[in-house]
Design a protein around this motif. Structure first.
Motif, short mmCIF file in Angstrom:
data_model
loop_
_atom_site.label_atom_id
_atom_site.label_comp_id
_atom_site.label_asym_id
_atom_site.label_seq_id
_atom_site.Cartn_x
_atom_site.Cartn_y
_atom_site.Cartn_z
N SER A 109 0.81 -1.21 0.00
CA SER A 109 0.00 0.00 0.00
C SER A 109 0.85 1.27 0.00
O SER A 109 1.95 1.30 0.52
CB SER A 109 -0.94 -0.01 1.20
OG SER A 109 -0.19 0.08 2.38
N ASP A 110 0.30 2.30 -0.62
CA ASP A 110 0.99 3.59 -0.66
C ASP A 110 1.02 4.20 0.72
O ASP A 110 0.07 4.09 1.48
CB ASP A 110 0.25 4.55 -1.59
CG ASP A 110 0.38 4.09 -3.03
OD1 ASP A 110 1.35 3.37 -3.32
OD2 ASP A 110 -0.49 4.45 -3.85
N GLU A 111 2.12 4.81 1.04
CA GLU A 111 2.23 5.39 2.37
C GLU A 111 2.91 6.76 2.28
O GLU A 111 3.82 6.96 1.47
CB GLU A 111 3.06 4.47 3.26
CG GLU A 111 3.00 4.85 4.72
CD GLU A 111 3.61 3.76 5.60
OE1 GLU A 111 2.97 2.72 5.78
OE2 GLU A 111 4.72 3.98 6.09
N MET A 112 2.46 7.67 3.10
CA MET A 112 3.08 8.99 3.14
C MET A 112 3.40 9.30 4.60
O MET A 112 2.62 8.99 5.49
CB MET A 112 2.09 10.04 2.58
CG MET A 112 2.66 11.45 2.58
SD MET A 112 1.65 12.57 1.59
CE MET A 112 0.33 12.94 2.74
N VAL A 113 4.58 9.87 4.81
CA VAL A 113 4.98 10.21 6.17
C VAL A 113 5.04 11.72 6.29
O VAL A 113 5.69 12.38 5.49
CB VAL A 113 6.36 9.59 6.52
CG1 VAL A 113 6.76 9.95 7.95
CG2 VAL A 113 6.33 8.09 6.32
N VAL A 114 4.31 12.26 7.28
CA VAL A 114 4.28 13.71 7.49
C VAL A 114 4.60 13.99 8.95
O VAL A 114 3.93 13.46 9.84
CB VAL A 114 2.88 14.30 7.19
CG1 VAL A 114 2.94 15.82 7.22
CG2 VAL A 114 2.35 13.80 5.87
N GLY A 115 5.62 14.79 9.19
CA GLY A 115 5.89 15.22 10.56
C GLY A 115 6.35 14.10 11.47
O GLY A 115 6.92 13.11 11.02
N ASP A 116 6.07 14.30 12.75
CA ASP A 116 6.63 13.40 13.76
C ASP A 116 5.76 12.15 13.93
O ASP A 116 4.57 12.16 13.73
CB ASP A 116 6.73 14.16 15.11
CG ASP A 116 7.73 13.47 16.03
OD1 ASP A 116 8.37 12.49 15.59
OD2 ASP A 116 7.86 13.91 17.17
N TYR A 117 6.43 11.07 14.31
CA TYR A 117 5.75 9.81 14.55
C TYR A 117 6.62 9.00 15.50
O TYR A 117 7.73 9.41 15.85
CB TYR A 117 5.56 9.05 13.24
CG TYR A 117 6.86 8.75 12.55
CD1 TYR A 117 7.42 9.65 11.65
CD2 TYR A 117 7.59 7.58 12.83
CE1 TYR A 117 8.64 9.41 11.04
CE2 TYR A 117 8.80 7.33 12.24
CZ TYR A 117 9.33 8.26 11.34
OH TYR A 117 10.54 8.03 10.77
N PHE A 150 11.25 4.89 5.99
CA PHE A 150 10.88 6.18 6.58
C PHE A 150 11.89 7.25 6.18
O PHE A 150 12.67 7.70 7.00
CB PHE A 150 10.82 6.08 8.11
CG PHE A 150 9.70 5.22 8.59
CD1 PHE A 150 8.40 5.70 8.63
CD2 PHE A 150 9.93 3.92 9.00
CE1 PHE A 150 7.36 4.90 9.07
CE2 PHE A 150 8.89 3.11 9.43
CZ PHE A 150 7.61 3.60 9.47
N THR B 57 3.21 4.82 14.66
CA THR B 57 1.96 5.43 15.10
C THR B 57 2.19 6.93 15.25
O THR B 57 3.31 7.33 15.58
CB THR B 57 1.47 4.86 16.45
OG1 THR B 57 2.49 5.07 17.43
CG2 THR B 57 1.13 3.40 16.36
N ARG B 70 -2.02 4.91 3.26
CA ARG B 70 -1.74 5.21 4.66
C ARG B 70 -1.01 6.53 4.81
O ARG B 70 -0.15 6.86 3.99
CB ARG B 70 -0.86 4.12 5.26
CG ARG B 70 -1.60 2.84 5.41
CD ARG B 70 -0.65 1.76 5.75
NE ARG B 70 -1.37 0.51 5.89
CZ ARG B 70 -0.82 -0.62 6.24
NH1 ARG B 70 0.47 -0.66 6.50
NH2 ARG B 70 -1.54 -1.69 6.35
N VAL B 72 1.26 8.49 7.80
CA VAL B 72 1.91 8.33 9.09
C VAL B 72 2.28 9.71 9.62
O VAL B 72 2.75 10.56 8.87
CB VAL B 72 3.20 7.49 8.93
CG1 VAL B 72 4.03 7.51 10.20
CG2 VAL B 72 2.85 6.05 8.55
#
Lengths: 497, 94
Positions: A109-117, A150, B57, B70, B72
């Motif tokens: 699946s496509d995933e996008m990371v924005v900011g803190d996690y 990431f 998360t 998704r 994140v």
């Protein structure tokens, strides 16, 4: 966060976890410490996943310690298939509840990371797997993939990996993480992972040297513990995985025996003061055709006649040639083999690397359990080896022969026909207990063969140079040379009176 | 046909988790027709995180028969989030 980690330095004696790579466990003084994180770095194809899986497999099969394998790169089904050839039945262990996977391989699946996690999801999954199989060993393979997943601020990942590492250590787990390296001799790992998660750092290398692959393992850092320095060669074997060759120079604990065994030739036994010592290694050095293989044949036949089992590793001649030679001297190898008293193994030196040759020798010796071993010749093996590799091979070979308390005879071919030293002699002369020189010696207009005992550790020996002849019953020693020739510089007239 | 669903994976009751839940509520208010929503605490239901392959998360997963996407981290930029997930905004004018 650092301070909190330092507080954990309480365990006085570290509980050691065996990896299943014996020689490696010796390097790190018994195994990897429990409650610590070890980063194993290596270039692609250096054997990281095999090493890591072996660490889990060994715990499961030998210590009843279950394991969790967190895979970031390949899906579990691929790992199970790839590891099967090493003899590890991962699917069976998984079904028996002794092994659990955390599949963190890239998803579709496509995933996008924005900011803190944070990586609480991953940690929760690892925790869950650890509890499910009551694991004591955890592998994360490989962390580098996580950085590719990431992309963005690597600081977040570092913080999160530190958190995961700390949490797993607190649960008294033995943690092994793998990380990729770009170069064999450069920065330790990509993203400098080792700096924030590792108590211990181990490097696997796979270097091309003179057209030969050379795999080594090195312990770079062990926090709060000693470790041996230097690169230990290793190889990947079917049904065994990573098999490292011990840096046997670590210990010199062989006991020396005073029991004598026959060389197979009574006259030579006499020159040696009663024969070779049982747990000694003798080098026979001579130019081609001087009779080295004959001495080997005598040595093997002498053992068999005394009721001992003998083994020969031949790297120069085929079985057929060896058998023909022997029967030419009145020795029936075929009969001896049929009686199970003799084993002759002929291999091309080029067929495998030196560490593999060593493991072949060790494996067959431990299987056949001979009382004597002959290697014909070391020079043929030297041909295929990078310089440091040959020395390591010799050290390991001689110490193995002594540990097994068997009598060893190795041959080396000198390059010049009359005297001179070969490179292997220089290497091996300090490592062998006895040296026998075979030389062509010119006397007036005739060429003779001469034999002398150059060195015999722990014993008196004859100092003279004896002539000898070879006929269809073998070697016959004659008189000493009166007009003493110089066996080291050979036919140089300056040395002749 | 399975209805599309928005699943938010959070860890425990941390400030980050609470912020993500609030942001989800804001997203919900702008989706029409309403979409099914589920909040999963990975610490309580690690097996669900395993099943869906959740590493980080907060993760907001939009699972529909056509696509699975998704996001994140920070879900504050409603427009960007919905755009990426491929969900139409209410009224289209905002």
């Amino acid at each position: 966060m650092i301070a909190q980690d330092e507080d954990m330095e309480v365990s006085d004696v570290l509980d050691r976890v065996k990896t299943g790579v014996n020689a490696f466990d010796e390097l790190v003084m018994g195994g990897l410490p429990r409650g610590r994180t070890t980063v194993v770095g290596g270039t692609p194809g250096s054997g990281k996943t095999v090493f890591a899986t072996q660490f889990l497999a060994h715990g499961i099969t030998h210590y009843g310690e279950n394991g969790v394998l967190v895979t970031f790169e390949e899906p579990p089904v691929d790992i199970e298939a790839n590891m099967r050839s090493f003899g590890w039945d991962l699917p069976a262990w998984r079904k028996e509840g002794r092994l659990a996977f955390v599949d963190a391989s890239p998803s579709a699946s496509d995933e996008m990371v924005v900011g803190d996690y944070d990586l609480a999801g991953l940690l929760a999954r690892i925790d869950h797997a650890v509890k499910t199989v009551r694991a004591r060993r955890v592998v994360l393979d490989s962390l580098t993939q996580l950085f590719d997943h990431f992309i963005g601020d690597p600081k977040i990942l570092r913080r999160e990996l530190f958190r995961i590492s700390s949490a797993l250590k607190k649960s008294k787990l033995a943690v092994l993480m793998t990380a990729e390296r770009n170069n064999e001799y450069g920065e330790i790992t990509r993203h400098r992972l080792e700096e924030f998660v590792a108590d211990n750092v181990v490097i696997l290398r796979n270097v091309l040297h003179r057209e030969k692959r050379r795999r080594t393992i090195e312990v770079l850092k062990m926090r709060g513990s000693h470790h041996a320095e230097g690169e230990a060669p290793f190889t990947l074997l079917e049904n065994r995985g990573v098999v490292a060759v011990p840096l046997s120079s670590l210990r010199l604990e062989q006991q020396s025996s005073m029991v004598r065994v026959t060389s197979g030739n009574p006259a030579i036994d006499e020159m040696c003061g009663g024969g070779f010592f049982r747990d000694s290694v003798t080098l026979v050095s001579g130019a081609t055709g001087t009779g080295k293989t004959l001495l080997v044949t005598n040595f093997l036949a002498g053992g068999v006649a005394a009721g001992e089992k003998s083994i020969l590793f031949g790297y120069e001649e085929s079985r057929g040639q060896l058998f023909r030679n022997a029967s030419g001297w009145g020795v029936d190898f075929a009969q001896m083999e049929a009686e199970g008293k003799l084993k002759i193994v002929c291999l091309y030196p080029e067929a495998q690397g030196l560490p593999d040759h060593l493991l072949t020798i060790q494996g067959l010796v431990d299987e056949f359990k001979p009382s004597r071993i002959a290697i014909d010749s070391l020079s043929a093996l030297e041909r295929i080896a990078p310089d440091t590799g040959f020395r390591e091979f010799l050290i390991s070979l001689t110490s193995f022969i002594k540990k097994r308390e068997i009598a060893g005879l190795c041959t080396a071919t000198s390059k010049s026909l009359v005297g001179g030293e070969s490179v292997s002699e220089q290497h091996i002369s300090t490592l062998t207990d006895s040296i026998i020189l075979l030389r062509y010696i010119q006397e007036q207009d005739r060429m003779h063969r001469g034999l002398m005992i150059l060195k015999m550790r722990g014993s008196e020996h004859a100092k003279e140079i004896r002539r000898f002849t070879i006929d269809n019953t073998g070697m016959h020693l004659g008189d000493r040379f009166e007009d003493a020739p110089n066996v080291f510089t050979g036919g140089d007239p300056e040395y002749r009176r | 046909m399975i209805d599309p669903i928005l699943r938010l994976y959070v860890a425990g009751t941390s400030a980050t988790a609470r912020r993500a839940e609030k942001q989800l509520a804001e997203l919900q208010a702008r989706i029409h027709p309403a979409c099914k929503v589920e909040i999963i605490d990975v610490q309580e239901r690690p097996e669900l995180a395993e099943k869906s392959g959740i590493l980080a998360t907060p993760t907001l997963a939009y699972e529909s028969p056509e696509r699975s996407r998704r996001i994140v981290g920070d879900l504050g930029d409603t427009r960007r989030v919905l755009d990426f997930l491929g969900i139409e905004l209410k009224g289209k004018s905002a």
